[in-house]
Design a protein around this motif. Structure first.
Motif, PDB file in Angstrom:
ATOM      1  N   ILE A 298     -51.441 -27.362 -34.354  1.00  0.00           N
ATOM      2  CA  ILE A 298     -51.014 -28.150 -33.349  1.00  0.00           C
ATOM      3  C   ILE A 298     -51.680 -29.400 -34.369  1.00  0.00           C
ATOM      4  N   ASP A 299     -51.506 -30.343 -35.027  1.00  0.00           N
ATOM      5  CA  ASP A 299     -51.622 -31.493 -35.820  1.00  0.00           C
ATOM      6  C   ASP A 299     -51.386 -32.770 -34.539  1.00  0.00           C
ATOM      7  N   VAL A 300     -52.808 -33.397 -33.819  1.00  0.00           N
ATOM      8  CA  VAL A 300     -52.051 -34.260 -33.423  1.00  0.00           C
ATOM      9  C   VAL A 300     -52.219 -35.644 -33.925  1.00  0.00           C
ATOM     10  N   GLN A 301     -53.041 -35.795 -35.362  1.00  0.00           N
ATOM     11  CA  GLN A 301     -52.803 -36.871 -35.460  1.00  0.00           C
ATOM     12  C   GLN A 301     -52.409 -37.922 -35.629  1.00  0.00           C
ATOM     13  N   PRO A 302     -50.872 -37.943 -36.575  1.00  0.00           N
ATOM     14  CA  PRO A 302     -49.623 -38.248 -36.582  1.00  0.00           C
ATOM     15  C   PRO A 302     -49.635 -39.192 -35.057  1.00  0.00           C
ATOM     16  N   LEU A 303     -49.224 -38.786 -34.415  1.00  0.00           N
ATOM     17  CA  LEU A 303     -48.946 -38.867 -33.093  1.00  0.00           C
ATOM     18  C   LEU A 303     -50.896 -39.960 -32.306  1.00  0.00           C
ATOM     19  N   ILE A 304     -51.751 -39.968 -32.868  1.00  0.00           N
ATOM     20  CA  ILE A 304     -53.059 -40.699 -32.895  1.00  0.00           C
ATOM     21  C   ILE A 304     -52.753 -42.227 -33.892  1.00  0.00           C
ATOM     22  N   ASP A 305     -52.471 -41.784 -34.805  1.00  0.00           N
ATOM     23  CA  ASP A 305     -52.204 -43.003 -35.646  1.00  0.00           C
ATOM     24  C   ASP A 305     -51.681 -44.245 -35.434  1.00  0.00           C
ATOM     25  N   ILE A 306     -50.162 -43.363 -35.122  1.00  0.00           N
ATOM     26  CA  ILE A 306     -48.836 -43.997 -34.738  1.00  0.00           C
ATOM     27  C   ILE A 306     -49.960 -45.171 -33.232  1.00  0.00           C
ATOM     28  N   ALA A 307     -49.729 -44.471 -32.625  1.00  0.00           N
ATOM     29  CA  ALA A 307     -51.010 -45.001 -31.091  1.00  0.00           C
ATOM     30  C   ALA A 307     -51.923 -45.773 -31.656  1.00  0.00           C
ATOM     31  N   LEU A 308     -52.160 -46.204 -32.340  1.00  0.00           N
ATOM     32  CA  LEU A 308     -53.347 -47.485 -32.507  1.00  0.00           C
ATOM     33  C   LEU A 308     -52.774 -47.968 -33.154  1.00  0.00           C
ATOM     34  N   LYS A 309     -51.731 -47.656 -34.262  1.00  0.00           N
ATOM     35  CA  LYS A 309     -51.840 -48.757 -35.131  1.00  0.00           C
ATOM     36  C   LYS A 309     -50.676 -49.814 -33.843  1.00  0.00           C
ATOM     37  N   HIS A 310     -50.690 -49.925 -32.949  1.00  0.00           N
ATOM     38  CA  HIS A 310     -49.414 -49.520 -32.352  1.00  0.00           C
ATOM     39  C   HIS A 310     -49.736 -50.989 -30.522  1.00  0.00           C
ATOM     40  N   ASP A 312     -51.996 -53.004 -29.283  1.00  0.00           N
ATOM     41  CA  ASP A 312     -51.435 -53.912 -29.417  1.00  0.00           C
ATOM     42  C   ASP A 312     -50.057 -54.973 -28.597  1.00  0.00           C
ATOM     43  N   GLU A 313     -49.398 -54.525 -29.776  1.00  0.00           N
ATOM     44  CA  GLU A 313     -48.163 -54.835 -29.815  1.00  0.00           C
ATOM     45  C   GLU A 313     -47.095 -54.028 -28.204  1.00  0.00           C
ATOM     46  N   HIS A 314     -47.036 -52.330 -28.480  1.00  0.00           N
ATOM     47  CA  HIS A 314     -46.413 -52.098 -27.508  1.00  0.00           C
ATOM     48  C   HIS A 314     -47.972 -50.831 -27.142  1.00  0.00           C
ATOM     49  N   PRO A 315     -48.795 -51.664 -25.896  1.00  0.00           N
ATOM     50  CA  PRO A 315     -49.786 -50.766 -25.286  1.00  0.00           C
ATOM     51  C   PRO A 315     -48.777 -49.466 -24.406  1.00  0.00           C
ATOM     52  N   LYS A 316     -48.469 -49.853 -23.686  1.00  0.00           N
ATOM     53  CA  LYS A 316     -47.724 -48.841 -22.926  1.00  0.00           C
ATOM     54  C   LYS A 316     -47.002 -47.795 -23.509  1.00  0.00           C
ATOM     55  N   ASP A 317     -46.143 -47.747 -24.477  1.00  0.00           N
ATOM     56  CA  ASP A 317     -45.871 -46.488 -25.961  1.00  0.00           C
ATOM     57  C   ASP A 317     -47.433 -46.462 -26.587  1.00  0.00           C
ATOM     58  N   GLU A 336     -58.829 -38.120 -25.861  1.00  0.00           N
ATOM     59  CA  GLU A 336     -59.750 -38.414 -24.319  1.00  0.00           C
ATOM     60  C   GLU A 336     -60.356 -39.656 -24.774  1.00  0.00           C
ATOM     61  N   HIS A 337     -61.200 -39.914 -25.207  1.00  0.00           N
ATOM     62  CA  HIS A 337     -61.426 -40.963 -26.001  1.00  0.00           C
ATOM     63  C   HIS A 337     -60.834 -41.870 -26.483  1.00  0.00           C
ATOM     64  N   LYS A 338     -59.896 -41.937 -27.011  1.00  0.00           N
ATOM     65  CA  LYS A 338     -59.247 -42.624 -27.322  1.00  0.00           C
ATOM     66  C   LYS A 338     -57.873 -43.454 -25.761  1.00  0.00           C
ATOM     67  N   LEU A 339     -57.501 -42.863 -25.185  1.00  0.00           N
ATOM     68  CA  LEU A 339     -57.244 -42.943 -23.979  1.00  0.00           C
ATOM     69  C   LEU A 339     -57.764 -43.551 -23.160  1.00  0.00           C
ATOM     70  N   LYS A 340     -58.758 -43.410 -22.705  1.00  0.00           N
ATOM     71  CA  LYS A 340     -59.835 -44.127 -22.006  1.00  0.00           C
ATOM     72  C   LYS A 340     -59.933 -45.466 -22.642  1.00  0.00           C
ATOM     73  N   GLN A 341     -60.287 -45.910 -23.725  1.00  0.00           N
ATOM     74  CA  GLN A 341     -60.431 -47.173 -24.391  1.00  0.00           C
ATOM     75  C   GLN A 341     -59.273 -48.314 -24.192  1.00  0.00           C
ATOM     76  N   LEU A 342     -57.627 -46.887 -24.511  1.00  0.00           N
ATOM     77  CA  LEU A 342     -56.583 -48.227 -23.936  1.00  0.00           C
ATOM     78  C   LEU A 342     -56.148 -48.343 -22.658  1.00  0.00           C
ATOM     79  N   ALA A 343     -57.057 -47.533 -21.436  1.00  0.00           N
ATOM     80  CA  ALA A 343     -56.704 -47.294 -20.343  1.00  0.00           C
ATOM     81  C   ALA A 343     -56.597 -48.332 -19.565  1.00  0.00           C
TER      82      ALA A 343
END
Length: 343
Positions: A298-310, A312-317, A336-343
């Motif tokens: 499974i390649d989850v990179q697209p999910l990561i890219d969309i999450a980081l792109k939005h 600031d505007e939609h932190p919960k999403d 795991e690292h990106k989740l800690k950054q946004l938490a």
């Protein structure tokens, strides 16, 4: 019998003229059987379908847009189709008017050089009984009943057999007669009566699905599009991809409901229940390995890219997307690292 008159007149044309008059659609009522048909292309197969038990219908239920069992699926595959729908609950396509219609129809189908039959249960009986008459080339049968003649099948002690005895099971087309037809029969070998009926079709390729059952058990498979996908392949390619079929049945083994159905179907046998328990435990291990194998792909990179792109505007999403990614690849350090950054 509008179809017979139309075909008789249509046959007087050349093949190119016949093709030019298509598509043609219509319907007829033959005593206790409704028939609907559509012809679209002489170069496409002609498919016959007969309805199974459980699709009980009354004449007053018929309307202009009503389609018999299998008709819509056939039309989506762009094949020519003639579909027969029984009316009433106990109806085994034994009407003399229907048989006369089929005998006349069989003499008027010469332009259609390749013919298919598709039926389930009671509909499978009709396909088998009329296959030679209609000169079918390939058939697809799901747990069919070969006959209700008690002299031929004394082991069929279902309640439907007793009810069916009000019909003539000695006259024409009371038993299977495949003629030149080849094809596939799909059934559950743990169902004793289905297994014995299936043995009467040695000409066909036998595909076994443990736990498929008959009647109400079989509706479980509809949830996963099991019948539909096999039928679509058959209509489109005039054959079943057996490798894909095996994969489909293997996937069924990973579903917990599948074992509940098997246990219910075999509740009277302690021996079979014990075997099922062992098989279930083995499959639990296979399932875990199967999930891990696919997670690695499974390649989850697209999910990561969309999450980081939005983020600031939609932190919960963004957090929800990353949490979804973590479910797919639980040991991925980047997620795991990106989740800690946004938490």
């Amino acid at each position: 019998m509008k179809l017979l008159y139309w075909l008789d007149e249509w046959l007087t044309n050349s093949r190119s003229q016949q093709q030019a008059r298509l598509p043609m659609t219509g319907s007829d009522l033959l005593d206790d059987v409704f028939v609907k048909y559509e012809f679209v292309d002489l170069d496409k197969p002609l498919l016959f379908t007969f309805s199974p038990a459980g699709t009980n219908l009354k004449e007053q239920d018929l309307h202009e847009d009503y389609a018999p069992w299998g008709y819509h699926l056939a039309r989506k595959q762009d094949v020519n189709v003639i579909s027969f729908q029984h009316l009433g609950q106990s109806n085994w396509f034994r009407s003399r008017n229907l048989i006369f219609f089929l005998e006349q129809l069989s003499t008027l189908l010469e332009p259609f050089t390749y013919r298919l039959g598709y039926g389930l249960s009671r509909g499978g009986f009709a396909i088998g009984a009329f296959a030679n008459l209609l000169q079918l080339d390939q058939v697809l049968l799901f747990h069919p009943v070969s006959t209700k003649n008690q002299n031929i099948a004394p082991w069929d002690d279902r309640s439907s057999t007793e009810i069916a005895q009000k019909f003539d099971w000695e006259g024409d087309y009371h038993d299977l007669d495949l003629g030149k037809a080849k094809g596939y029969i799909i059934y559950d070998p743990t169902n004793r009566i289905d297994r014995l009926h299936a043995k009467r079709y040695p000409e066909l390729t036998h595909l076994r699905v443990f736990g498929m059952g008959h009647g109400t058990h079989a509706t479980y498979l509809n949830k996963f599009g099991f019948y539909k996908q096999v039928a679509v392949d058959f209509m489109r390619h005039q054959k079943v991809d057996i490798a894909q079929f095996r994969q489909q049945t293997k996937t069924l083994r990973f579903k917990e409901d599948y074992y509940k159905r098997l246990n219910k179907a075999n509740s009277s046998s302690e021996h079979r229940l014990g075997l099922l328990s062992k098989a279930h435990n083995i499959v639990i291990g296979e399932k875990e390995a199967h999930v891990q194998e696919h997670q690695a792909q499974i390649d989850v990179q697209p999910l990561i890219d969309i999450a980081l792109k939005h983020k600031d505007e939609h932190p919960k999403d963004a957090i929800q997307l990353l949490e979804m990614a973590q479910l797919l690849v639980p040991d991925d350090p980047l997620v795991e690292h990106k989740l800690k950054q946004l938490a």
